[in-house]
Scaffold this motif. Structure first.
Motif, PDB file in Angstrom:
ATOM      1  N   SER A 170       0.834  -1.208   0.000  1.00  0.00           N
ATOM      2  CA  SER A 170       0.000   0.000   0.000  1.00  0.00           C
ATOM      3  C   SER A 170       0.869   1.259   0.000  1.00  0.00           C
ATOM      4  O   SER A 170       1.995   1.262   0.515  1.00  0.00           O
ATOM      5  CB  SER A 170      -0.941   0.007   1.203  1.00  0.00           C
ATOM      6  OG  SER A 170      -0.223   0.047   2.418  1.00  0.00           O
ATOM      7  N   THR A 180       0.316   5.565   0.563  1.00  0.00           N
ATOM      8  CA  THR A 180      -0.617   6.612   1.004  1.00  0.00           C
ATOM      9  C   THR A 180      -0.068   7.989   0.691  1.00  0.00           C
ATOM     10  O   THR A 180       1.109   8.275   0.952  1.00  0.00           O
ATOM     11  CB  THR A 180      -0.874   6.504   2.524  1.00  0.00           C
ATOM     12  OG1 THR A 180      -1.415   5.210   2.822  1.00  0.00           O
ATOM     13  CG2 THR A 180      -1.853   7.566   2.981  1.00  0.00           C
ATOM     14  N   SER A 240       0.325  11.248  -7.963  1.00  0.00           N
ATOM     15  CA  SER A 240       0.361  10.855  -6.545  1.00  0.00           C
ATOM     16  C   SER A 240       1.786  10.677  -6.017  1.00  0.00           C
ATOM     17  O   SER A 240       1.965  10.325  -4.846  1.00  0.00           O
ATOM     18  CB  SER A 240      -0.415   9.551  -6.340  1.00  0.00           C
ATOM     19  OG  SER A 240      -1.774   9.704  -6.689  1.00  0.00           O
ATOM     20  N   ASP A 246      -1.602  12.171   0.810  1.00  0.00           N
ATOM     21  CA  ASP A 246      -2.688  13.113   1.097  1.00  0.00           C
ATOM     22  C   ASP A 246      -3.938  12.400   1.629  1.00  0.00           C
ATOM     23  O   ASP A 246      -5.082  12.722   1.263  1.00  0.00           O
ATOM     24  CB  ASP A 246      -3.055  13.910  -0.171  1.00  0.00           C
ATOM     25  CG  ASP A 246      -1.893  14.779  -0.647  1.00  0.00           C
ATOM     26  OD1 ASP A 246      -1.081  15.190   0.210  1.00  0.00           O
ATOM     27  OD2 ASP A 246      -1.799  15.013  -1.860  1.00  0.00           O
ATOM     28  N   GLY A 247      -3.721  11.427   2.468  1.00  0.00           N
ATOM     29  CA  GLY A 247      -4.837  10.721   3.082  1.00  0.00           C
ATOM     30  C   GLY A 247      -5.498   9.677   2.205  1.00  0.00           C
ATOM     31  O   GLY A 247      -6.425   8.985   2.632  1.00  0.00           O
ATOM     32  N   HIS A 248      -5.033   9.533   0.972  1.00  0.00           N
ATOM     33  CA  HIS A 248      -5.603   8.550   0.048  1.00  0.00           C
ATOM     34  C   HIS A 248      -4.649   7.359  -0.064  1.00  0.00           C
ATOM     35  O   HIS A 248      -3.458   7.530  -0.349  1.00  0.00           O
ATOM     36  CB  HIS A 248      -5.833   9.181  -1.329  1.00  0.00           C
ATOM     37  CG  HIS A 248      -6.328   8.217  -2.349  1.00  0.00           C
ATOM     38  ND1 HIS A 248      -7.568   7.615  -2.258  1.00  0.00           N
ATOM     39  CD2 HIS A 248      -5.750   7.736  -3.487  1.00  0.00           C
ATOM     40  CE1 HIS A 248      -7.725   6.812  -3.297  1.00  0.00           C
ATOM     41  NE2 HIS A 248      -6.639   6.867  -4.058  1.00  0.00           N
ATOM     42  N   THR A 249      -5.164   6.160   0.147  1.00  0.00           N
ATOM     43  CA  THR A 249      -4.336   4.957   0.130  1.00  0.00           C
ATOM     44  C   THR A 249      -4.650   4.086  -1.077  1.00  0.00           C
ATOM     45  O   THR A 249      -5.812   3.767  -1.345  1.00  0.00           O
ATOM     46  CB  THR A 249      -4.539   4.128   1.419  1.00  0.00           C
ATOM     47  OG1 THR A 249      -4.179   4.920   2.554  1.00  0.00           O
ATOM     48  CG2 THR A 249      -3.683   2.865   1.396  1.00  0.00           C
TER      49      THR A 249
END
Length: 287
Positions: free
Chosen positions: A235, A237, A272, A239-242
């Motif tokens: 995974s 991550t 990202s 900016d808070g997006h995973t």
């Protein structure tokens, strides 16, 4: 030549194109009457077990013409079932005697020097070699030419890196069934993870593509049924997006490849990425 003799047969060829190998039958065989027959060690010139037409290894079925000239099953249709030696038909009469010879010969696995003790039937070496637990793996360290079984390579790698005077990217230790952080530069392309308990290596690889980066994880080991299959969760991550990828089963590779995978990877779009550094979470467990 009878087993145990060290003398060389006067008819044995010594040129480089001829290969003479000591053949040891795997175990005792039992005859239909229940009498055990002890298998012996013998020497045989491999050339006599090759097809005289294509020079490849003879495999069952084997055919002969009425004069006894041999041809493998692949060559007969190409020859239009006409013997190239005497022009008699070939491809209809099986050579049972030579088939019996092939079915009775077993030879050491080609990976004997890496620790394999298996004997395999002649002609099936490549099949066994693909699944052999002792298939050789090159050391993934740049500039190192060491090759050995996957466990030997695992031990060699971290001792080599620890003692090498040439700057190398340090490896990371990890623990199965536990999530850990993996930091690597995309430009490094590969990061090696080490399981020192089992002397197993894992490669985390990055591949730059036009729209982003592909990240994949593989185990540096042969694809042997004796290997316990691993799976992984990866995974990333930002900016808070995973973004997460869960593999159904990790791929085993004997050598690290730098060809972009077509499947089984985490894709991170350029939008990202935070520069060249990747910070990811990785979980490796047994499948």
């Amino acid at each position: 030549m009878a087993g145990g003799s060290n003398s060389q047969s006067s008819g044995e060829r010594s040129d480089s194109s001829s290969t003479s190998v000591s053949r040891k039958r795997q175990a005792s065989s039992v005859s239909p009457t229940g009498i055990s027959k002890k298998r012996s060690t013998m020497q045989m010139d491999l050339d006599i077990l090759g097809c005289p037409i294509c020079l490849g290894k003879l495999t069952i079925p084997i055919f002969q013409c009425e004069n006894g000239h041999l041809a493998c099953s692949s060559c007969c249709p190409k020859l239009m079932n006409k013997c190239p030696s005497c022009a008699l038909p070939i491809g209809h009469i099986r050579c049972r005697a030579m088939e019996s010879v092939l079915s009775s010969i077993s030879i050491p696995c080609p990976n004997t020097k890496f620790g394999c003790t298996e004997y395999v039937f002649y002609g099936l070496e490549s099949t066994h070699e693909k699944e052999c637990l002792f298939s050789p793996c090159p050391c993934p360290a740049l500039g190192c030419d060491y090759t050995g079984s996957y466990r030997d390579v695992g031990y060699h790698y971290y001792t080599y890196v620890d003692t090498c005077l040439t700057p190398l990217h340090p490896y990371e230790l990890f623990t199965y069934d536990k999530s850990s952080s993996v930091r690597m530069n995309i430009s490094d392309k590969v990061k090696i993870l080490v399981d020192k308990i089992n002397n197993t290596l894992f490669a985390v690889q990055c591949f730059r593509e036009p729209y982003g980066v592909c990240v994949t994880v593989s185990c540096i080991a042969p694809s042997s049924p004796e290997m316990q299959t691993c799976s992984y969760h990866l995974s990333y991550t930002v900016d808070g997006h995973t973004m997460t990828y869960k593999s159904p089963g990790m791929k085993n590779v004997v050598e690290v490849s730098f060809q972009t995978p077509l499947e089984n990877f985490l894709f991170i779009p350029h939008s990202s990425l935070l520069g060249d550094l990747l910070e990811m979470k990785l979980y490796i467990g047994f499948h």
